[in-house]
Design a protein around this motif. Structure first.
Motif, PDB file in Angstrom:
ATOM      1  N   LEU A 362     -32.662   3.292  18.456  1.00  7.66           N
ATOM      2  CA  LEU A 362     -31.578   2.215  18.786  1.00  7.66           C
ATOM      3  C   LEU A 362     -31.272   1.257  17.654  1.00  7.66           C
ATOM      4  O   LEU A 362     -30.410   0.873  17.421  1.00  7.66           O
ATOM      5  CB  LEU A 362     -32.016   1.318  20.276  1.00  7.66           C
ATOM      6  CG  LEU A 362     -32.129   2.305  21.455  1.00  7.66           C
ATOM      7  CD1 LEU A 362     -32.482   1.372  22.571  1.00  7.66           C
ATOM      8  CD2 LEU A 362     -30.723   2.897  21.706  1.00  7.66           C
ATOM      9  N   ALA A 363     -32.642   0.700  17.220  1.00  6.16           N
ATOM     10  CA  ALA A 363     -32.526  -0.019  15.925  1.00  6.16           C
ATOM     11  C   ALA A 363     -31.748   0.626  14.950  1.00  6.16           C
ATOM     12  O   ALA A 363     -31.117  -0.017  14.241  1.00  6.16           O
ATOM     13  CB  ALA A 363     -33.936  -0.391  15.494  1.00  6.16           C
ATOM     14  N   GLU A 364     -32.036   2.175  14.716  1.00  4.08           N
ATOM     15  CA  GLU A 364     -31.336   2.790  13.468  1.00  4.08           C
ATOM     16  C   GLU A 364     -29.742   2.612  13.833  1.00  4.08           C
ATOM     17  O   GLU A 364     -28.894   2.477  12.888  1.00  4.08           O
ATOM     18  CB  GLU A 364     -32.002   4.030  13.406  1.00  4.08           C
ATOM     19  CG  GLU A 364     -31.273   4.856  12.206  1.00  4.08           C
ATOM     20  CD  GLU A 364     -31.439   4.449  10.999  1.00  4.08           C
ATOM     21  OE1 GLU A 364     -30.914   4.829   9.919  1.00  4.08           O
ATOM     22  OE2 GLU A 364     -32.397   3.413  10.685  1.00  4.08           O
ATOM     23  N   ARG A 365     -29.501   3.027  14.837  1.00  2.49           N
ATOM     24  CA  ARG A 365     -28.017   2.989  15.318  1.00  2.49           C
ATOM     25  C   ARG A 365     -27.456   1.560  15.109  1.00  2.49           C
ATOM     26  O   ARG A 365     -26.136   1.400  14.435  1.00  2.49           O
ATOM     27  CB  ARG A 365     -28.021   3.222  16.825  1.00  2.49           C
ATOM     28  CG  ARG A 365     -26.395   3.801  17.420  1.00  2.49           C
ATOM     29  CD  ARG A 365     -26.319   3.915  18.709  1.00  2.49           C
ATOM     30  NE  ARG A 365     -26.939   4.976  19.380  1.00  2.49           N
ATOM     31  CZ  ARG A 365     -26.327   6.196  19.550  1.00  2.49           C
ATOM     32  NH1 ARG A 365     -25.043   6.181  19.374  1.00  2.49           N
ATOM     33  NH2 ARG A 365     -26.938   7.204  19.732  1.00  2.49           N
ATOM     34  N   ALA A 366     -27.995   0.450  15.593  1.00  2.00           N
ATOM     35  CA  ALA A 366     -27.482  -0.723  15.232  1.00  2.00           C
ATOM     36  C   ALA A 366     -27.571  -0.897  13.794  1.00  2.00           C
ATOM     37  O   ALA A 366     -26.453  -1.500  13.402  1.00  2.00           O
ATOM     38  CB  ALA A 366     -28.358  -1.926  15.966  1.00  2.00           C
ATOM     39  N   GLY A 371     -25.005  -4.278  12.813  1.00  2.00           N
ATOM     40  CA  GLY A 371     -25.495  -5.143  13.677  1.00  2.00           C
ATOM     41  C   GLY A 371     -27.012  -5.421  13.487  1.00  2.00           C
ATOM     42  O   GLY A 371     -27.541  -5.132  12.591  1.00  2.00           O
ATOM     43  N   GLY A 372     -27.571  -5.948  14.668  1.00  3.00           N
ATOM     44  CA  GLY A 372     -28.745  -6.169  14.686  1.00  3.00           C
ATOM     45  C   GLY A 372     -29.760  -5.741  15.870  1.00  3.00           C
ATOM     46  O   GLY A 372     -29.160  -5.569  16.823  1.00  3.00           O
ATOM     47  N   PHE A 373     -30.950  -5.720  15.886  1.00 11.22           N
ATOM     48  CA  PHE A 373     -31.861  -5.254  16.956  1.00 11.22           C
ATOM     49  C   PHE A 373     -33.109  -5.784  16.855  1.00 11.22           C
ATOM     50  O   PHE A 373     -33.928  -5.934  15.811  1.00 11.22           O
ATOM     51  CB  PHE A 373     -32.053  -3.782  16.764  1.00 11.22           C
ATOM     52  CG  PHE A 373     -32.580  -3.136  17.972  1.00 11.22           C
ATOM     53  CD1 PHE A 373     -32.054  -2.616  19.203  1.00 11.22           C
ATOM     54  CD2 PHE A 373     -34.028  -2.792  18.096  1.00 11.22           C
ATOM     55  CE1 PHE A 373     -32.431  -1.969  20.330  1.00 11.22           C
ATOM     56  CE2 PHE A 373     -34.700  -2.252  19.067  1.00 11.22           C
ATOM     57  CZ  PHE A 373     -33.866  -1.894  20.189  1.00 11.22           C
ATOM     58  N   ASP A 374     -33.551  -6.342  18.306  1.00 17.32           N
ATOM     59  CA  ASP A 374     -34.795  -7.183  18.380  1.00 17.32           C
ATOM     60  C   ASP A 374     -35.431  -6.771  19.566  1.00 17.32           C
ATOM     61  O   ASP A 374     -34.671  -6.385  20.613  1.00 17.32           O
ATOM     62  CB  ASP A 374     -34.503  -8.781  18.357  1.00 17.32           C
ATOM     63  CG  ASP A 374     -34.164  -9.185  16.984  1.00 17.32           C
ATOM     64  OD1 ASP A 374     -34.859  -9.184  16.139  1.00 17.32           O
ATOM     65  OD2 ASP A 374     -32.949  -9.947  16.910  1.00 17.32           O
ATOM     66  N   THR A 375     -36.709  -6.586  19.636  1.00 18.75           N
ATOM     67  CA  THR A 375     -37.475  -6.574  20.755  1.00 18.75           C
ATOM     68  C   THR A 375     -38.721  -7.594  20.964  1.00 18.75           C
ATOM     69  O   THR A 375     -39.193  -7.853  19.833  1.00 18.75           O
ATOM     70  CB  THR A 375     -37.999  -5.136  20.902  1.00 18.75           C
ATOM     71  OG1 THR A 375     -38.950  -5.076  19.863  1.00 18.75           O
ATOM     72  CG2 THR A 375     -37.125  -3.992  20.767  1.00 18.75           C
ATOM     73  N   GLU A 376     -38.967  -8.070  22.129  1.00 22.73           N
ATOM     74  CA  GLU A 376     -39.943  -8.970  22.141  1.00 22.73           C
ATOM     75  C   GLU A 376     -40.537  -8.755  23.590  1.00 22.73           C
ATOM     76  O   GLU A 376     -39.772  -8.685  24.590  1.00 22.73           O
ATOM     77  CB  GLU A 376     -39.683 -10.352  21.880  1.00 22.73           C
ATOM     78  CG  GLU A 376     -38.469 -10.795  22.878  1.00 22.73           C
ATOM     79  CD  GLU A 376     -38.168 -12.158  22.493  1.00 22.73           C
ATOM     80  OE1 GLU A 376     -38.690 -12.796  21.338  1.00 22.73           O
ATOM     81  OE2 GLU A 376     -37.008 -12.919  22.817  1.00 22.73           O
ATOM     82  N   PRO A 377     -41.989  -9.356  23.913  1.00 19.73           N
ATOM     83  CA  PRO A 377     -42.290  -9.259  25.216  1.00 19.73           C
ATOM     84  C   PRO A 377     -41.766 -10.972  25.729  1.00 19.73           C
ATOM     85  O   PRO A 377     -41.971 -11.705  25.098  1.00 19.73           O
ATOM     86  CB  PRO A 377     -44.042  -9.416  25.093  1.00 19.73           C
ATOM     87  CG  PRO A 377     -44.415  -9.746  23.449  1.00 19.73           C
ATOM     88  CD  PRO A 377     -42.895  -9.312  22.883  1.00 19.73           C
ATOM     89  N   THR A 388     -27.178  -6.551  18.883  1.00 22.53           N
ATOM     90  CA  THR A 388     -25.912  -6.958  18.476  1.00 22.53           C
ATOM     91  C   THR A 388     -25.025  -6.065  17.500  1.00 22.53           C
ATOM     92  O   THR A 388     -25.527  -5.578  16.758  1.00 22.53           O
ATOM     93  CB  THR A 388     -26.201  -8.365  17.782  1.00 22.53           C
ATOM     94  OG1 THR A 388     -26.847  -9.069  18.696  1.00 22.53           O
ATOM     95  CG2 THR A 388     -24.758  -9.167  17.365  1.00 22.53           C
ATOM     96  N   TYR A 389     -23.880  -5.972  17.771  1.00 23.53           N
ATOM     97  CA  TYR A 389     -22.752  -4.932  17.156  1.00 23.53           C
ATOM     98  C   TYR A 389     -21.511  -5.828  16.801  1.00 23.53           C
ATOM     99  O   TYR A 389     -21.066  -6.497  17.579  1.00 23.53           O
ATOM    100  CB  TYR A 389     -22.467  -3.836  18.126  1.00 23.53           C
ATOM    101  CG  TYR A 389     -23.659  -3.219  18.499  1.00 23.53           C
ATOM    102  CD1 TYR A 389     -24.307  -2.218  18.026  1.00 23.53           C
ATOM    103  CD2 TYR A 389     -23.934  -3.412  19.874  1.00 23.53           C
ATOM    104  CE1 TYR A 389     -25.426  -1.576  18.311  1.00 23.53           C
ATOM    105  CE2 TYR A 389     -25.240  -2.486  20.435  1.00 23.53           C
ATOM    106  CZ  TYR A 389     -25.697  -1.897  19.913  1.00 23.53           C
ATOM    107  OH  TYR A 389     -26.898  -1.324  20.195  1.00 23.53           O
ATOM    108  N   PRO A 390     -21.209  -5.708  15.241  1.00 26.42           N
ATOM    109  CA  PRO A 390     -20.050  -6.094  15.033  1.00 26.42           C
ATOM    110  C   PRO A 390     -18.622  -5.701  15.797  1.00 26.42           C
ATOM    111  O   PRO A 390     -18.507  -4.282  15.727  1.00 26.42           O
ATOM    112  CB  PRO A 390     -20.115  -6.154  13.477  1.00 26.42           C
ATOM    113  CG  PRO A 390     -20.715  -4.929  13.287  1.00 26.42           C
ATOM    114  CD  PRO A 390     -21.646  -4.820  14.563  1.00 26.42           C
ATOM    115  N   VAL A 391     -17.723  -6.328  16.284  1.00 26.63           N
ATOM    116  CA  VAL A 391     -16.697  -5.760  16.863  1.00 26.63           C
ATOM    117  C   VAL A 391     -15.437  -6.735  16.411  1.00 26.63           C
ATOM    118  O   VAL A 391     -15.463  -7.755  16.297  1.00 26.63           O
ATOM    119  CB  VAL A 391     -16.635  -5.636  18.434  1.00 26.63           C
ATOM    120  CG1 VAL A 391     -17.601  -4.624  18.715  1.00 26.63           C
ATOM    121  CG2 VAL A 391     -16.760  -6.854  18.898  1.00 26.63           C
ATOM    122  N   GLU A 392     -14.169  -6.218  16.477  1.00 31.81           N
ATOM    123  CA  GLU A 392     -12.957  -7.151  16.507  1.00 31.81           C
ATOM    124  C   GLU A 392     -12.459  -7.253  17.855  1.00 31.81           C
ATOM    125  O   GLU A 392     -12.118  -6.354  18.717  1.00 31.81           O
ATOM    126  CB  GLU A 392     -11.821  -6.385  15.530  1.00 31.81           C
ATOM    127  CG  GLU A 392     -11.950  -5.979  14.324  1.00 31.81           C
ATOM    128  CD  GLU A 392     -11.075  -5.617  13.397  1.00 31.81           C
ATOM    129  OE1 GLU A 392     -10.041  -5.007  14.026  1.00 31.81           O
ATOM    130  OE2 GLU A 392     -11.303  -5.241  12.250  1.00 31.81           O
TER     131      GLU A 392
END
Length: 408
Positions: A362-366, A371-377, A388-392
């Motif tokens: 998923l992080a590689e796809r973002a 975009g960006g990718f974060d994980t946290e407890p 987060t993905y950039p879109v118009e």
């Protein structure tokens, strides 16, 4: 998705390289602007210095004017090289602008190479060195002096042409090397495409021959178990297994088709519109919320959002049994944010095979989408994933806020 899961935090800085290039580019543009001016000014100063060093005390005014005109004409040698050569010849013939004529002829040879203008300019420069002014003095020279002047004329006219031809050959060689590099890059891409196509075909064969066969057997056995008399829970479980295995088999066949065709992501893929069905089919209590989601999304962004929710719900089911999940999809200014969180598990997780590649994928796809990718407890013992993905943004559609969807 549990607290025991591997925490992955990836910040995508794809825009930094572009920003750095934007900072460097204006400097290069300014250099390309003022560097030719410096070179032209230096050429004019050297030509003028050459005239000043050799000019006699009692020089005719017209020779001074023609020599000065030859030096000043060098300012236009980049745009009118042949005209500039013609402008320097009178000053060279009647005056002392030899260096100006050589510089102008060198520029003409660099631009025109073996054009007839180069040879005509060389003949004029040679004549300016061979003929002495005034003409009565030239007629009184001995044949030895004429021979020496002819030899020096060849040197004066030949050296700029040789340098110009060398510069032109170097530029042509650089161009040919650039074309060769482009050709090699295209050949390398074709070779890589062929290798990838062969690898896709091999993977498709293995997936079809190995995985597809086993999943088909699972679906058949689950179907037989569903019609076998038994408890209601056992029959419902068998029916769920059969549905999941059938759907997995369909997805697998679609993936095998894509691998064989090499179409990549061009085939049909589930998107945000199928999130409701995904939530209903999951064995997790899910609260799905859609806020300001654009009416039209790029297909790859919509598919990435769906895959993110799918992977996260799978992780909740595997690593946080009994936990409830919250799926929040929010459309912002030229962005789409997907956040999936779950509370702490209600019972210990059963040991299931996991390679830890789901969140990494998923992080590689973002990252590939910019975009960006974060994980946290979370503080309550759960886990949170945010992509987060950039879109118009084209428009907004009605959103579903606070919609409870749970597997029956």
């Amino acid at each position: 998705m549990s607290t025991e899961g591997l925490s992955i935090g990836i910040r995508v800085g794809a825009g930094r390289t572009g920003e750095r290039a934007n900072l460097i580019r204006p400097v290069r543009l300014r250099r390309e602007t003022w560097m030719p001016l410096v070179v032209d000014a230096t050429a004019i100063m050297l030509a003028g210095l050459d005239v000043w060093l050799v000019i006699p005390e009692k020089a005719q005014p017209y020779s001074l004017y023609l020599s000065a005109l030859a030096c000043l004409a060098l300012a236009f040698r980049r745009w009118l090289p042949f005209v500039v050569v013609l402008a320097t010849v009178p000053g060279f013939l009647t005056g002392w602008s030899q260096l100006a004529a050589m510089i102008a002829l060198g520029m003409l040879a660099t631009r025109k190479q073996t054009h007839w203008q180069v040879w005509l300019g060389a003949a004029l420069v040679w004549a300016g060195r061979f003929i002495q002014w005034p003409l009565p003095d030239f007629a009184q020279l001995s044949w030895r002096e004429h021979a020496i002047d002819a030899i020096y004329g060849v040197l004066v006219a030949g050296m700029p042409i040789a340098i110009g031809l060398l510069i032109g050959a170097r530029a042509e060689l650089a161009q040919r090397l650039g074309e060769l590099a482009v050709s090699r890059e295209a050949e390398r891409r074709l070779r890589d495409d062929a290798v990838r196509a062969e690898e896709r075909a091999r993977l498709a064969r293995e997936m079809h021959d190995m995985v597809s066969h086993d999943i088909t057997l699972i679906a058949m056995q689950a179907g037989a178990l569903a019609v076998t008399p038994g408890t209601d829970d056992a029959q419902r479980t068998a029916q769920v297994i059969r549905q999941l295995s059938t759907r997995t088999l369909e997805d697998l066949r679609s993936l095998v088709g894509l691998l064989r065709s090499g179409a990549g992501d061009e085939g049909p893929q589930p998107g945000i519109g199928e999130l409701g069905q995904l939530v209903r089919d999951s064995e997790v209590r899910v609260r799905l919320s859609l806020e300001k989601v654009p009416e039209q999304l790029p297909r790859n962004v919509s598919a990435a959002a769906y895959r993110t929710v799918q992977e996260c719900l799978t992780n909740v089911r595997k690593h946080a049994p009994g936990a409830a999940a919250t799926v929040l999809v929010v459309g912002g200014e030229n962005t789409l944010t997907v956040e999936v969180s779950n509370d702490r598990p209600r019972s210990p997780a059963a040991p299931l095979p996991s390679g830890g590649h789901g969140l990494t994928g998923l992080a590689e796809r973002a990252r590939l989408l910019g975009g960006g990718f974060d994980t946290e407890p979370t503080e309550d013992g759960g886990f949170r994933v945010r992509a987060t993905y950039p879109v118009e943004v084209v428009g907004n559609k009605p959103t579903t806020n606070g919609q409870e969807m749970a597997h029956p």
